[in-house]
Design an enzyme around this catalytic site. Sequence first.
Site: not given
Ligand code: PEP
Length: 261
Positions: A172, A14, A178, A218, A100, A98, A12
């Site tokens: 998630e 973003k 992040g 992460s 976000e 998601h 992803n």
């Molecule tokens: C994401 O935004 O879906 C995500 C998992 O980000 P990160 O791997 O940077 O934690």
Amino acid sequence: MSRKKSILLAGNWKMNHGPGATREFFRSFRAHPVDGAELRFYPPFLSLETAVSCLKEAGIKAAIGAQNLHAEKSGAFTGEISGPMLQEIGVQQVLIGHSERRQWFGETDELILKKTRSAIEQGFEVLLCIGELLSERQGGMTEGVLSEQLSRILKDPLCKAAFSDKLHLAYEPVWAIGTGVVATPEQAQQTHAFLRGLLARSLGEEKAQNTKILYGGSVTPGNFAELLACSEIDGGLVGGASLKPDSFQALWEIVALHSRS
Ligand code: PEP
């Protein structure tokens, strides 16, 4: 019961990598096909066509998906992108819900249901994201929060029928996205097992087993093998570590190793 996994590794991006950076990424990214595993990218809207053509030029077998779509097919919705527009450029996959989008764009479970229904009706494959906040995990509310995030979806006949084929999940935990704080394999396995049980009660065991549940938050080349070794984890949805060709390639190599073992 041991599960035969069909693995998905999805990046992803973003709001990163415009068309120029997308071309740059695919100048060095290489990935051989892996039996029983799928590679996917979710670039920003503006880079979707570039990504589709870069993959073709590089001969890489991977899918390109959008990070969002509007529930309506057209109309007075300034700044939005519809399903038919995505399909016109060959995009058949979409990420919905998601954290976000929930946090910064006010997406509610009701809107997420609307988008998911619309995407399924239009023939998209949906990766639906769910996850709890840190305070919710600390308060022992994880299972309740995830159940609530899925409750409308699991009551909807169209969505229910789509699981295992056109509808899959990404768990998630918001506290892991992040932040550099990854869920432990035990935490992830336990939560995925809970989700699988929830699906089984509503959809039956076979559909539940065949629905992919990805872990996201992460993920790095340093922790992915351990996560993938968990029987309930069917792959990863990766943000930060998908932005650099070498780290995303390293994750795909872990998928290849896992599939051979
Ligand atoms: C994401 O935004 O879906 C995500 C998992 O980000 P990160 O791997 O940077 O934690």
